[in-house]
Design a protein around this motif. Structure first.
Motif, PDB file in Angstrom:
ATOM      1  N   LYS A 104      -1.333   8.438  -6.380  1.00 17.84           N
ATOM      2  CA  LYS A 104      -1.797   8.138  -5.110  1.00 17.84           C
ATOM      3  C   LYS A 104      -1.879   6.437  -5.399  1.00 17.84           C
ATOM      4  CE  LYS A 104      -2.092  11.792  -2.635  1.00 17.84           C
ATOM      5  NZ  LYS A 104      -3.010  12.683  -2.360  1.00 17.84           N
ATOM      6  N   PHE A 105      -1.830   5.823  -6.361  1.00 18.92           N
ATOM      7  CA  PHE A 105      -1.914   4.570  -6.565  1.00 18.92           C
ATOM      8  C   PHE A 105      -0.712   3.820  -5.895  1.00 18.92           C
ATOM      9  CE2 PHE A 105      -1.878   0.389  -8.215  1.00 18.92           C
ATOM     10  CZ  PHE A 105      -3.160  -0.244  -7.832  1.00 18.92           C
ATOM     11  N   PRO A 106      -1.007   2.910  -4.864  1.00 15.19           N
ATOM     12  CA  PRO A 106      -0.011   2.608  -4.065  1.00 15.19           C
ATOM     13  C   PRO A 106       0.900   1.155  -4.535  1.00 15.19           C
ATOM     14  CG  PRO A 106      -1.951   1.544  -3.069  1.00 15.19           C
ATOM     15  CD  PRO A 106      -2.456   2.517  -4.559  1.00 15.19           C
ATOM     16  N   TRP A 107       1.507   1.724  -5.642  1.00 17.82           N
ATOM     17  CA  TRP A 107       2.387   0.476  -6.174  1.00 17.82           C
ATOM     18  C   TRP A 107       3.197  -0.333  -5.365  1.00 17.82           C
ATOM     19  CZ3 TRP A 107       0.865  -1.229 -10.742  1.00 17.82           C
ATOM     20  CH2 TRP A 107       0.165  -0.603 -11.741  1.00 17.82           C
ATOM     21  N   LYS A 108       4.013   0.468  -4.518  1.00 17.25           N
ATOM     22  CA  LYS A 108       5.125   0.017  -3.372  1.00 17.25           C
ATOM     23  C   LYS A 108       4.272  -0.801  -2.553  1.00 17.25           C
ATOM     24  CE  LYS A 108       8.544   0.965  -0.292  1.00 17.25           C
ATOM     25  NZ  LYS A 108       9.684   1.868   0.452  1.00 17.25           N
ATOM     26  N   ARG A 109       3.092  -0.513  -1.991  1.00 19.49           N
ATOM     27  CA  ARG A 109       2.246  -1.025  -0.889  1.00 19.49           C
ATOM     28  C   ARG A 109       1.961  -2.485  -1.663  1.00 19.49           C
ATOM     29  NH1 ARG A 109      -2.603   1.218   1.438  1.00 19.49           N
ATOM     30  NH2 ARG A 109      -3.053  -1.063   1.883  1.00 19.49           N
ATOM     31  N   LEU A 110       1.376  -2.429  -2.679  1.00 20.87           N
ATOM     32  CA  LEU A 110       0.815  -3.694  -3.511  1.00 20.87           C
ATOM     33  C   LEU A 110       2.199  -4.829  -3.565  1.00 20.87           C
ATOM     34  CD1 LEU A 110      -1.398  -2.498  -6.179  1.00 20.87           C
ATOM     35  CD2 LEU A 110      -1.890  -3.593  -4.004  1.00 20.87           C
ATOM     36  N   TYR A 111       3.262  -4.015  -3.859  1.00 20.42           N
ATOM     37  CA  TYR A 111       4.625  -5.156  -3.892  1.00 20.42           C
ATOM     38  C   TYR A 111       4.964  -5.650  -2.614  1.00 20.42           C
ATOM     39  CZ  TYR A 111       9.360  -6.530  -4.712  1.00 20.42           C
ATOM     40  OH  TYR A 111      10.337  -7.355  -4.834  1.00 20.42           O
ATOM     41  N   VAL A 112       4.919  -4.919  -1.514  1.00 17.40           N
ATOM     42  CA  VAL A 112       5.313  -5.142  -0.211  1.00 17.40           C
ATOM     43  C   VAL A 112       4.328  -5.849   0.627  1.00 17.40           C
ATOM     44  CG1 VAL A 112       6.172  -4.262   1.901  1.00 17.40           C
ATOM     45  CG2 VAL A 112       6.770  -3.183   0.099  1.00 17.40           C
ATOM     46  N   ASP A 113       3.183  -5.523   0.506  1.00 16.04           N
ATOM     47  CA  ASP A 113       2.195  -6.525   1.236  1.00 16.04           C
ATOM     48  C   ASP A 113       1.493  -7.432   0.702  1.00 16.04           C
ATOM     49  OD1 ASP A 113       2.462  -4.323   3.053  1.00 16.04           O
ATOM     50  OD2 ASP A 113       0.619  -3.472   2.762  1.00 16.04           O
ATOM     51  N   TYR A 114       1.577  -7.269  -0.783  1.00 12.02           N
ATOM     52  CA  TYR A 114       0.889  -8.689  -1.478  1.00 12.02           C
ATOM     53  C   TYR A 114       1.879  -9.140  -2.636  1.00 12.02           C
ATOM     54  CZ  TYR A 114      -3.237  -6.354   0.283  1.00 12.02           C
ATOM     55  OH  TYR A 114      -4.205  -5.659   1.146  1.00 12.02           O
ATOM     56  N   GLY A 115       3.131  -8.940  -2.798  1.00 12.92           N
ATOM     57  CA  GLY A 115       4.021  -9.598  -3.649  1.00 12.92           C
ATOM     58  C   GLY A 115       3.354  -9.309  -4.962  1.00 12.92           C
TER      59      GLY A 115
END
Ligand SMILES: [Zn+2]
Length: 294
Positions: A193-204
């Motif tokens: 459930k750790f959102p690696w993709k969101r961290l990449y997309v939203d925060y680089g």
């Protein structure tokens, strides 16, 4: 020491007129380098000691996490509670080693406590109703829905903190990893459930593959003709430690599972398949060979 200084100074005084005085002052350490040919030279062969950020979950609540990470043989540089207190707790100075990583390795480095910053996030890991399954040995690899969600505020804090650390130490995107990535046979945190993709997309933050590349590679059906040693070599190229047996033994499947937790979290199975291989190849195309190994 004081006695020596006095006697040396005396000797110096007595012999001054005959042979000159040997200085007794300790040498000064200077960063103004020695002048050669009217130029000063500063070392260019250098880099930051911190190379990796390792993310964890604590599998306990706020109070127990604080106690465990401050009184025992484990610690982390930072702790993020699941509480809206607008704080990020710095438990160990970044200049010191925290004891969070243990055995394992990534990107050709082992003993990661020496070269990483550890961040613990308060989260229960596996949902209580599914915990017995692992104890009884009836389920090797947990599916996505067994893991507990992270709080939205925690993700925002993690993003702010990781962005800051990564920028200060110039950390390579693929060296922002989970504990499972560096110790796949011992650890599964920070889980599916750790959102690696969101961290990449939203925060680089961190590494992520390009969807187009993945699809292109999938269409090429490379998995169908790839040998096990070739696939394992691709894992190694990305940074994972994996053995060189030519079977998908348990230790190798642990690596596959850790990779899937990170890059295909909705379907972590521990089984190697064509989509997992396409993602791995897409990541290698984008990131492999861009590390500082010195
Ligand atoms: Zn951990």
């Amino acid at each position: 020491m004081a006695k020596n200084t006095v006697s040396t100074a005396l000797a110096c005084g007595l012999t001054l007129s005959l042979v000159g005085c040997v200085t007794t002052a300790p040498p000064v350490i200077t960063t103004n380098n020695y002048n050669v040919d009217s130029k000063t030279y500063q070392a260019t062969g250098k880099s930051e000691r911190i190379k990796t950020i390792v993310l964890h979950y604590t599998v306990s609540d706020n109070e127990r996490s604080i106690k465990t990470l401050t009184t025992g043989n484990v610690s982390a540089h930072y702790l993020i509670l699941d509480k809206d207190d607008n704080k990020i707790y710095n438990l160990v100075p970044e200049s010191e080693r925290a004891w969070h990583a243990g055995d394992g390795g990534f990107s050709g480095r082992t003993i990661l406590n020496d070269t990483s910053i550890g961040i613990e996030i308060v989260n229960s890991g596996i949902k209580p109703e599914y915990r017995d399954a692992l104890k009884n040995g009836t389920l090797d690899y947990r599916p996505y829905h067994h893991y507990v969600e992270f709080d939205e505020l925690q993700i925002k804090k993690v993003a702010q903190l990781v962005q800051d650390i990564a920028a200060r130490y110039d950390i390579s995107p693929k060296n922002i990893i989970g504990h499972a990535d560096m110790a796949p046979s011992r650890k599964i945190d920070p889980g599916a459930k750790f959102p690696w993709k969101r961290l990449y997309v939203d925060y680089g933050i961190g590494a992520w593959y390009d969807e187009f590349d993945k699809q292109f590679l999938l269409n090429q059906e490379a998995f169908e003709s790839a040998t096990i040693p070739e696939i394992k070599q691709a894992f190694r190229q990305y940074g994972y430690q994996i053995n060189d047996t030519d079977t998908w033994d348990e230790a190798s499947r642990d690596v596959v599972y850790a990779f899937q937790l990170h890059f295909r979290p909705q379907q972590p199975t521990g089984n190697m398949d064509s989509e997992t291989y396409a993602i791995l190849q897409a990541l290698n195309q984008k990131y492999a060979g861009k590390d500082d190994f010195y």
